[in-house]
Design a protein around this motif. Structure first.
Motif, PDB file in Angstrom:
ATOM      1  N   ALA A  76       5.408 -24.315  44.824  1.00 55.10           N
ATOM      2  CA  ALA A  76       4.521 -25.166  44.042  1.00 55.10           C
ATOM      3  C   ALA A  76       3.444 -24.238  43.282  1.00 55.10           C
ATOM      4  N   SER A 103       0.364 -31.407  41.708  1.00 51.37           N
ATOM      5  CA  SER A 103       1.114 -30.220  41.424  1.00 51.37           C
ATOM      6  C   SER A 103       1.449 -29.334  42.298  1.00 51.37           C
ATOM      7  N   TRP A 158       7.393 -32.029  46.311  1.00 44.98           N
ATOM      8  CA  TRP A 158       7.969 -32.476  45.135  1.00 44.98           C
ATOM      9  C   TRP A 158       8.791 -31.859  44.313  1.00 44.98           C
ATOM     10  N   TYR A 159       9.403 -30.617  44.619  1.00 46.26           N
ATOM     11  CA  TYR A 159       9.883 -29.539  43.945  1.00 46.26           C
ATOM     12  C   TYR A 159      11.022 -30.308  43.162  1.00 46.26           C
ATOM     13  N   ARG A 164       9.813 -32.201  40.159  1.00 49.40           N
ATOM     14  CA  ARG A 164       9.162 -31.495  39.193  1.00 49.40           C
ATOM     15  C   ARG A 164       9.927 -30.826  38.170  1.00 49.40           C
ATOM     16  N   HIS A 169       5.395 -29.024  34.559  1.00 54.36           N
ATOM     17  CA  HIS A 169       7.083 -28.824  34.586  1.00 54.36           C
ATOM     18  C   HIS A 169       7.562 -27.628  34.130  1.00 54.36           C
TER      19      HIS A 169
END
Length: 457
Positions: free
Chosen positions: A59, A69, A74-75, A78, A87
């Protein structure tokens, strides 16, 4: 007559069962359930974010944009979050290292956990001084770490490690005398049923999964997340909690957090949750502060030493949280092959070494409501906890002298881990304590020091 009698008996048995259940599926009833005492006494737990996102393990390096972020877990999201400024960085990383056509689902085959040793993990946790563990059983990607029928071929038993990771860790953790809990995401980013039929998803996938998880492993904590799309009624949260409190095998010991809908945070649940320093001082309701050792919950290969909290900083955050009436849940992010990164092990060991000396000032304590106002400031050098009539002054820097107002005359002062005499005098301003003379060989610990004042209150 016989048939009628059987029907009446069946009705009476059902009615008796319903009446015997102390909690109904509404907040007014559920909120009356006492919080099991073990949770407030435990004070310190370990959070574990581990899943397919542990394969790319990447990340950006900061959460400063407010969108998380820096969260590697949350890969997948994203890669498609075109409304967020970060992004392009995720897409560029992904295409460079995996190719334009590589799908996130293909990470399942690379998530092998071949070096995962649950006994070694449990030993690290025990030595850290933590009293409870919370493992991500399913994050927003939908992949479960236990064999689950609703997640057929999208779980750690059917693919990847081909192993019940959640069950193996629970067994090892409990053998060390620690309590086991699970994080569970209510929603799934890209689940087709969730995106088109939320009610069907909740009834046919989410509720059966929760019941399966709790029935299999009998956790003491259910830590839900991903609630923000809908109110609690849509998630059937009251119905689930009534089952947890009345019928589940964990009904006597389980605690839950407050993430059961976009209308429940800070209102319902055994304890309220906060992240990365958001927690407020409170005695009105149990609460818990969680954070990573770095900026990410999942392992982020893009972080370096400067992004990790020092042992002193983590111990100070632990002390600050407990002194304000909360619990501290510190996260680790294991690697895809099943290792706890050495730097994380080192931080946990330092916390454990400190708690070995000073644990009595943490476990089973309460916030001192009459503490000097200066001790509640963000940069306070002294924090306080209490246990019965005893008071603990936790000094985050070595104190030459400390004056504590509101302490009874005749209080006895000692320093955990120090064998000498501590000089203390009652004055008009309060109890004046002089720090002992120590050498590197006689100083009881590092990072923070405790004065125990017996019969202080």
């Amino acid at each position: 007559m016989i048939r009628a009698g059987l029907l009446i008996s069946s009705f009476l048995l059902t009615l008796t069962s319903v009446l015997a259940q102390p909690y109904s599926a509404d907040w007014a009833s559920l909120d009356k359930r006492p919080v099991p005492g073990w949770f407030k006494d435990a004070k310190f737990g370990i959070f574990i974010h581990w899943g397919l996102y542990s394969v790319p393990a990447w990340a950006t390096k900061s959460n400063a944009d407010g969108f998380g972020s820096g969260y590697s877990e949350w890969y997948w999201q994203r890669l498609f979050a075109k409304n967020l400024k970060i992004h392009p960085e995720f897409v560029a990383f992904h295409e460079k290292n995996y190719g334009h056509t590589f799908q996130y689902q293909e990470f399942a085959a690379q998530f092998k956990a071949e070096l995962f040793n649950p006994d070694q993990w449990a030993t690290v946790f025990k030595q850290s001084g933590a009293k409870y563990i919370v493992l991500t059983s399913k994050h927003h990607e939908g992949f479960t770490l236990w064999p689950n029928q609703q997640a057929w071929n999208w779980n750690a038993q059917d693919t990847g490690p081909h192993r019940d990771l959640a069950g193996d860790l629970a067994k090892a953790v409990r053998e060390k005398g620690l309590r086991m809990g699970y994080y569970y995401s209510l929603f799934e980013w890209f689940n087709p049923q969730y995106k088109t039929n939320v009610e069907g998803y909740v009834r046919e996938r989410m509720i059966p999964q929760i019941k399966d998880l709790v029935t299999r492993y009998q956790p003491d904590i259910l830590w839900t997340d991903g609630e923000w799309d809908h109110p609690a009624k849509t998630w059937h949260s009251e119905e689930i909690l009534a089952w947890l409190y009345n019928e589940s095998p964990s009904r006597n010991s389980i605690v839950v957090n407050d993430r059961w809908g976009n209308d429940t945070k800070g209102k319902h649940g055994s304890f309220y949750t906060s992240e990365y320093g958001q927690g407020e001082q409170s005695d009105n309701h149990p609460w818990e502060e969680c954070r990573g050792i770095g900026e990410s919950f999942g392992y982020n290969r893009n972080e370096d030493l400067a992004d990790y909290q020092t042992s002193a900083a983590l111990i100070h955050q632990l002390v600050s949280t407990i002194s304000r009436g909360g619990n501290f849940l510190l996260n680790i992010g294991p690697t895809a092959d099943g290792r706890i990164p050495v730097i994380m092990q080192q931080r946990l060991k330092d916390i454990g070494d400190w708690l070995t000396v000073n644990g009595e000032a943490i476990y089973g304590t309460e916030r001192w409501q009459q503490a000097p106002a200066s001790s509640t400031a963000k940069d306070a050098a002294v924090r306080y906890t209490r246990k019965g009539n005893d008071l603990y002054a936790i000094c985050l820097t070595w104190p030459n002298q400390l004056v504590i107002p509101g302490v009874k005359a005749g209080a006895v002062v000692s320093m955990p881990g120090f064998k000498g005499v501590i000089k203390a005098t009652s004055t008009a301003a309060g109890l004046r304590i002089n720090a002992p003379a120590v050498t590197p060989a006689t100083i009881p610990c590092q990072h923070a020091w405790v004065f125990k004042i017996q019969k202080a209150l």
